[in-house]
Scaffold this motif. Structure first.
Motif, PDB file in Angstrom:
ATOM      1  N   GLN B  32      59.935  26.932  42.670  1.00 55.65           N
ATOM      2  CA  GLN B  32      60.819  28.065  42.959  1.00 55.65           C
ATOM      3  C   GLN B  32      62.001  27.670  43.830  1.00 55.65           C
ATOM      4  O   GLN B  32      63.110  28.129  43.621  1.00 55.65           O
ATOM      5  CB  GLN B  32      60.042  29.204  43.652  1.00 55.65           C
ATOM      6  CG  GLN B  32      58.909  29.775  42.842  1.00 55.65           C
ATOM      7  CD  GLN B  32      59.339  30.242  41.480  1.00 55.65           C
ATOM      8  OE1 GLN B  32      60.347  30.904  41.339  1.00 55.65           O
ATOM      9  NE2 GLN B  32      58.594  29.871  40.450  1.00 55.65           N
ATOM     10  N   LEU B  33      61.735  26.784  44.799  1.00 53.61           N
ATOM     11  CA  LEU B  33      62.800  26.468  45.761  1.00 53.61           C
ATOM     12  C   LEU B  33      63.817  25.484  45.190  1.00 53.61           C
ATOM     13  O   LEU B  33      64.955  25.455  45.634  1.00 53.61           O
ATOM     14  CB  LEU B  33      62.204  25.896  47.048  1.00 53.61           C
ATOM     15  CG  LEU B  33      61.487  26.919  47.922  1.00 53.61           C
ATOM     16  CD1 LEU B  33      60.909  26.241  49.150  1.00 53.61           C
ATOM     17  CD2 LEU B  33      62.446  28.015  48.367  1.00 53.61           C
ATOM     18  N   TYR B  34      63.410  24.673  44.213  1.00 64.51           N
ATOM     19  CA  TYR B  34      64.350  23.670  43.715  1.00 64.51           C
ATOM     20  C   TYR B  34      64.842  23.983  42.316  1.00 64.51           C
ATOM     21  O   TYR B  34      65.221  23.113  41.555  1.00 64.51           O
ATOM     22  CB  TYR B  34      63.762  22.261  43.861  1.00 64.51           C
ATOM     23  CG  TYR B  34      63.544  21.975  45.315  1.00 64.51           C
ATOM     24  CD1 TYR B  34      64.634  21.717  46.139  1.00 64.51           C
ATOM     25  CD2 TYR B  34      62.292  22.072  45.895  1.00 64.51           C
ATOM     26  CE1 TYR B  34      64.466  21.530  47.498  1.00 64.51           C
ATOM     27  CE2 TYR B  34      62.110  21.878  47.254  1.00 64.51           C
ATOM     28  CZ  TYR B  34      63.206  21.609  48.050  1.00 64.51           C
ATOM     29  OH  TYR B  34      63.055  21.440  49.400  1.00 64.51           O
ATOM     30  N   GLU B  35      64.823  25.271  41.995  1.00 60.80           N
ATOM     31  CA  GLU B  35      65.437  25.782  40.765  1.00 60.80           C
ATOM     32  C   GLU B  35      66.930  25.442  40.814  1.00 60.80           C
ATOM     33  O   GLU B  35      67.563  25.615  41.841  1.00 60.80           O
ATOM     34  CB  GLU B  35      65.252  27.303  40.786  1.00 60.80           C
ATOM     35  CG  GLU B  35      65.698  28.028  39.569  1.00 60.80           C
ATOM     36  CD  GLU B  35      64.628  28.089  38.510  1.00 60.80           C
ATOM     37  OE1 GLU B  35      63.456  27.859  38.831  1.00 60.80           O
ATOM     38  OE2 GLU B  35      64.997  28.354  37.368  1.00 60.80           O
ATOM     39  N   THR B  46      74.614  36.242  45.783  1.00 54.27           N
ATOM     40  CA  THR B  46      73.775  36.788  46.848  1.00 54.27           C
ATOM     41  C   THR B  46      73.553  38.278  46.630  1.00 54.27           C
ATOM     42  O   THR B  46      72.717  38.873  47.288  1.00 54.27           O
ATOM     43  CB  THR B  46      74.446  36.590  48.209  1.00 54.27           C
ATOM     44  OG1 THR B  46      75.746  37.177  48.145  1.00 54.27           O
ATOM     45  CG2 THR B  46      74.587  35.135  48.548  1.00 54.27           C
ATOM     46  N   LEU B  47      74.316  38.887  45.693  1.00 51.40           N
ATOM     47  CA  LEU B  47      74.189  40.346  45.494  1.00 51.40           C
ATOM     48  C   LEU B  47      72.788  40.723  45.027  1.00 51.40           C
ATOM     49  O   LEU B  47      72.225  41.719  45.472  1.00 51.40           O
ATOM     50  CB  LEU B  47      75.233  40.823  44.487  1.00 51.40           C
ATOM     51  CG  LEU B  47      76.662  40.847  45.007  1.00 51.40           C
ATOM     52  CD1 LEU B  47      77.636  41.080  43.867  1.00 51.40           C
ATOM     53  CD2 LEU B  47      76.812  41.932  46.054  1.00 51.40           C
TER      54      LEU B  47
ATOM     55  N   GLY C  34      69.916  22.707  44.238  1.00 48.95           N
ATOM     56  CA  GLY C  34      68.635  23.400  44.343  1.00 48.95           C
ATOM     57  C   GLY C  34      68.847  24.764  44.970  1.00 48.95           C
ATOM     58  O   GLY C  34      69.791  24.966  45.732  1.00 48.95           O
ATOM     59  N   PHE C  35      67.951  25.696  44.647  1.00 51.20           N
ATOM     60  CA  PHE C  35      68.016  27.025  45.246  1.00 51.20           C
ATOM     61  C   PHE C  35      67.915  26.904  46.770  1.00 51.20           C
ATOM     62  O   PHE C  35      68.588  27.606  47.506  1.00 51.20           O
ATOM     63  CB  PHE C  35      66.864  27.857  44.686  1.00 51.20           C
ATOM     64  CG  PHE C  35      66.783  29.236  45.233  1.00 51.20           C
ATOM     65  CD1 PHE C  35      67.784  30.159  44.966  1.00 51.20           C
ATOM     66  CD2 PHE C  35      65.694  29.628  45.998  1.00 51.20           C
ATOM     67  CE1 PHE C  35      67.703  31.448  45.475  1.00 51.20           C
ATOM     68  CE2 PHE C  35      65.615  30.913  46.504  1.00 51.20           C
ATOM     69  CZ  PHE C  35      66.628  31.818  46.236  1.00 51.20           C
ATOM     70  N   PHE C  36      67.051  25.987  47.193  1.00 54.45           N
ATOM     71  CA  PHE C  36      66.873  25.711  48.617  1.00 54.45           C
ATOM     72  C   PHE C  36      67.645  24.451  48.959  1.00 54.45           C
ATOM     73  O   PHE C  36      67.597  23.494  48.191  1.00 54.45           O
ATOM     74  CB  PHE C  36      65.375  25.523  48.898  1.00 54.45           C
ATOM     75  CG  PHE C  36      65.016  25.352  50.325  1.00 54.45           C
ATOM     76  CD1 PHE C  36      64.897  26.450  51.157  1.00 54.45           C
ATOM     77  CD2 PHE C  36      64.820  24.090  50.844  1.00 54.45           C
ATOM     78  CE1 PHE C  36      64.567  26.291  52.481  1.00 54.45           C
ATOM     79  CE2 PHE C  36      64.490  23.930  52.173  1.00 54.45           C
ATOM     80  CZ  PHE C  36      64.366  25.033  52.988  1.00 54.45           C
ATOM     81  N   PRO C  37      68.355  24.327  50.051  1.00 53.36           N
ATOM     82  CA  PRO C  37      68.524  25.340  51.080  1.00 53.36           C
ATOM     83  C   PRO C  37      69.832  26.135  50.983  1.00 53.36           C
ATOM     84  O   PRO C  37      69.915  27.179  51.618  1.00 53.36           O
ATOM     85  CB  PRO C  37      68.548  24.495  52.350  1.00 53.36           C
ATOM     86  CG  PRO C  37      69.213  23.236  51.910  1.00 53.36           C
ATOM     87  CD  PRO C  37      68.906  23.035  50.465  1.00 53.36           C
ATOM     88  N   ASN C  38      70.851  25.644  50.221  1.00 50.52           N
ATOM     89  CA  ASN C  38      72.171  26.279  50.341  1.00 50.52           C
ATOM     90  C   ASN C  38      72.167  27.731  49.895  1.00 50.52           C
ATOM     91  O   ASN C  38      72.667  28.606  50.589  1.00 50.52           O
ATOM     92  CB  ASN C  38      73.209  25.492  49.531  1.00 50.52           C
ATOM     93  CG  ASN C  38      73.495  24.151  50.145  1.00 50.52           C
ATOM     94  OD1 ASN C  38      72.970  23.856  51.222  1.00 50.52           O
ATOM     95  ND2 ASN C  38      74.291  23.340  49.498  1.00 50.52           N
ATOM     96  N   ALA C  42      72.818  31.280  52.004  1.00 53.96           N
ATOM     97  CA  ALA C  42      73.799  32.319  51.656  1.00 53.96           C
ATOM     98  C   ALA C  42      73.110  33.669  51.544  1.00 53.96           C
ATOM     99  O   ALA C  42      73.578  34.669  52.104  1.00 53.96           O
ATOM    100  CB  ALA C  42      74.495  31.951  50.347  1.00 53.96           C
ATOM    101  N   ASP C  43      71.955  33.693  50.836  1.00 52.40           N
ATOM    102  CA  ASP C  43      71.213  34.949  50.675  1.00 52.40           C
ATOM    103  C   ASP C  43      70.787  35.507  52.026  1.00 52.40           C
ATOM    104  O   ASP C  43      70.904  36.697  52.289  1.00 52.40           O
ATOM    105  CB  ASP C  43      69.965  34.713  49.814  1.00 52.40           C
ATOM    106  CG  ASP C  43      70.325  34.469  48.363  1.00 52.40           C
ATOM    107  OD1 ASP C  43      71.483  34.727  47.998  1.00 52.40           O
ATOM    108  OD2 ASP C  43      69.453  34.015  47.605  1.00 52.40           O
TER     109      ASP C  43
END
Lengths: 207, 262, 167
Positions: B32-35, B46-47, C34-38, C42-43
């Motif tokens: 999930q985190l490295y999608e 971010t919306l 990657g979704f994490f961390p950037n 932002a979120d």
């Protein structure tokens, strides 16, 4: 792996069993809840049951209705909804609404002008009075907003979407579909107006 | 000192391994985190998470408000007055629920406009758009019903207009409005029904739909605006241009050869 | 676990250039991350900002609670919340029972169906808004209609001060 397990055939009996049990479970879990939820709607629409019992309520004296103006009278009806279970804690609620009363075209009839409060009227006089008075709901026929007398333009207006009615409650402008709802009313011999929670044109809902 | 640190790290790894073996939590988090997500225009995306955050706030503050709110015509208004004036942080919790709802409608609208403009609803993401539209409708209905739960003039008349609109429905108008009223007049049943819609029924539909929205998002990945792919698109166009030129020259040569042959 | 080598890294091997075709062009982004961390940062920032805004608003502008519900009122002026202003304005355009049913029930339902069906209405393969003018113009018109109605109803409400229709 799942492909290997897809080997047992579904027999005709199993298929019918699934269908029958599934249908029964589905019906048992949907039909009673549907009736449970729709109870008041069915009673109100099919059996014409009203939350307000058949009672007459006084709204005021005809002497309080001025000339050239519609006046508001508050009226409280007993209301049976949810809490009138008949058990030891049962209680009948109440619903207060407002009736607008005005003389036809705003003109006070001569037989009222001649008399003052406390006078009595004969049956034929009462009939004449009933023809000459408007007793209307103050809920706009468009979206049910509280209408009011506009003393500058001599008309009844709705603050929500600009519905306009004459002093007799006839629709003259704006989006309402028809004139104001008219209460079923009667005038007693001592000049008191009484109304029922019932309207000449049908059911307005909300009020 | 170093020994303690090593030991702690070892312990941590043990815990992580133990969890991983039993729940696959670590690999799940890793996935999930490295999608992959776009680096450019990150702030536009971010919306969606802001919407999720605000809905979570609504659930939380909504549950808190239920500790004091009484859904009866006699006491609904009083209980809210009590929350606002007598409960510690009552004004904060109710204010967060109220302003959170307002912000949620703005953010969810912006989220929808962003999705529309970037064309993110195109295949294979159609179903996620459909779920999203269902969610925006549900959220506006929640705002509508929640407004009326205050049982004050403002909220009541908004709901009243809504019910009155329902009464104009052809054929089933009377049935629909008496279903919403719980009778033929406004009374205790009306407020009970509102309470059911706002507190149980619609959140119960909303919550799993949010789950579906997120699962579908992760299934196909975030689709950014076209500018996230501008370099790749430029490369593609360049390659196609070269191919066309090569074709053109090749056909020229063929023509030349064929004319020479004559 | 692989041993971690310390010291200077080898120069990265040059990867073979990926051939971009129409099928794989949208497979990943120009610069994926990657979704994490950037993205999480932002979120988190936006969520934090929204939380701060709600807390400030909760105290600065306390949530409304006007007089208790009273259907017998003679002077209350009902007004919807700002997000239903445009719908309230919409009600004015459809007078009479038949038009109310058309304008306030049928049209919103049709609008909702169109909204659901957008992915099937917009068959244009391009993603960029500049390359699908019909949809963007249509969306722009819808948003304009909503905002315009919002302003119209605000003007109407401001010109109808509380309770005195004579004014």
């Amino acid at each position: 792996m799942p492909e290997e397990l897809q080997k047992d055939p579904l027999t005709r009996g199993q298929f019918l069993y699934m269908g029958a049990v599934g249908t029964m479970m589905g019906l048992a879990l949907t039909v009673p809840p549907a009736f449970f939820i729709m109870d008041p709607a069915l009673k109100a629409t099919i059996f014409n049951r009203s939350d307000i019992p058949h009672v007459w309520r006084e709204i005021g004296s005809i002497f309080e209705v001025p000339s050239g103006e519609a006046t508001a009278f508050r009226v409280t009806f007993p209301q049976k909804q949810t809490y009138d279970s008949g058990g030891p804690n049962s209680r009948v609620g109440s619903l207060t609404e407002t009736a607008l009363a005005s003389w036809h075209d705003g003109k006070i009839p001569d037989l009222v002008k001649k008399r003052s409060e406390g006078a009595t009227f004969s049956k034929s006089e009462v009939r004449t009075l009933e023809k000459n008075i408007n007793v209307m709901s103050n809920a706009c026929t468009h979206m049910g907003c509280p209408v009011r007398w506009d003393s500058v333009h001599h008309q009844i207006v709705c603050p929500c979407h600009g519905g306009i009615y004459t002093i007799n409650g006839m629709h003259v402008g704006g989006p309402p579909p028809h004139g104001l709802w008219r209460y079923v009313f009667r005038i007693r011999e001592d000049g008191i107006i009484e109304v029922r929670h019932k309207w000449v044109q049908g059911t307005p809902w909300i009020v | 000192m170093t020994r303690i640190r090593d030991r702690m790290a070892e312990r941590g790894r043990d815990v992580a391994d133990w969890l991983e073996e039993r729940t696959r939590l670590v690999s799940f988090m890793e996935k999930q985190l490295y999608e992959p997500t776009p680096r450019r225009g990150m702030w536009l995306y971010t919306l969606g998470s802001a919407t999720l955050f605000l809905i979570t706030i609504q659930f939380l503050t909504g549950i808190l408000l239920l500790f004091y709110y009484v859904p009866t015509t006699k006491d609904a208004w009083n209980s809210i007055y009590y929350i606002m004036h007598h409960v510690y942080f009552g004004q904060l919790i109710r204010g967060m629920h109220f302003w959170g709802a307002n912000l949620l409608l703005i953010v969810i609208g912006l989220h929808m406009i962003r999705t529309f403009l970037s064309g993110s609803y195109k295949p294979p993401r159609e179903m996620n758009w459909v779920v999203g539209v269902a969610l925006i409708i549900l959220v506006s209905l929640l705002a509508f019903t929640g407004y009326a739960l205050r049982w004050d003039q403002e909220g009541f008349y908004a709901w009243e207009v809504g019910m009155k609109i329902a009464s104009y429905t052809p054929l089933i108008g009377a049935w629909a409005v008496s279903l919403l009223l719980g009778g033929d007049t406004v009374g205790p049943a009306t407020l009970s029904r509102l309470f059911v819609f706002h507190v149980w029924l619609m959140p119960a539909i909303l919550a799993p739909l949010i789950g579906v929205h997120l699962i579908l998002l992760r299934l196909h990945g975030e689709f950014g605006a076209a500018f996230e792919y501008s370099e790749r698109l430029a490369k593609l166009n360049k390659r196609k241009q070269y191919e066309r030129m090569e074709e053109y020259f090749a056909s020229d040569e063929e023509e030349e050869e064929s004319s020479r042959g004559e | 676990m692989a041993e971690i080598k310390r010291g200077q890294a080898k120069p990265a091997e040059e990867e073979e250039e990926e051939i971009i075709t129409e099928d794989n062009v949208f497979e990943h982004y120009d610069e994926p991350q990657g979704f994490f961390p950037n993205q999480v940062m932002a979120d988190l920032t936006v969520s934090f900002a929204l939380l701060v805004i709600t807390i400030i608003l909760a105290y600065a502008v306390p949530a409304d609670l006007v007089e208790p519900m009273d259907i017998s009122t003679t002077d209350y002026v009902p007004r919807p919340e700002w997000f239903f202003f445009f719908l309230d304005q919409w009600l004015i355009y459809f007078p009479g029972a038949a038009l109310v049913a058309f304008g306030d029930i049928a049209m919103p339902i049709i609008f909702a169906i169109v909204l659901f069906a957008i992915p099937w209405l917009d068959r244009e393969p391009a993603y960029s808004p500049a390359r699908r003018p019909y949809m963007v113009v249509l969306g722009f018109l819808v948003i304009t209609a909503i905002v315009l109605n919002l302003f119209l109803s605000m003007v109407r409400i401001l010109n109808f001060p509380g309770g005195s229709p004579a004014g």
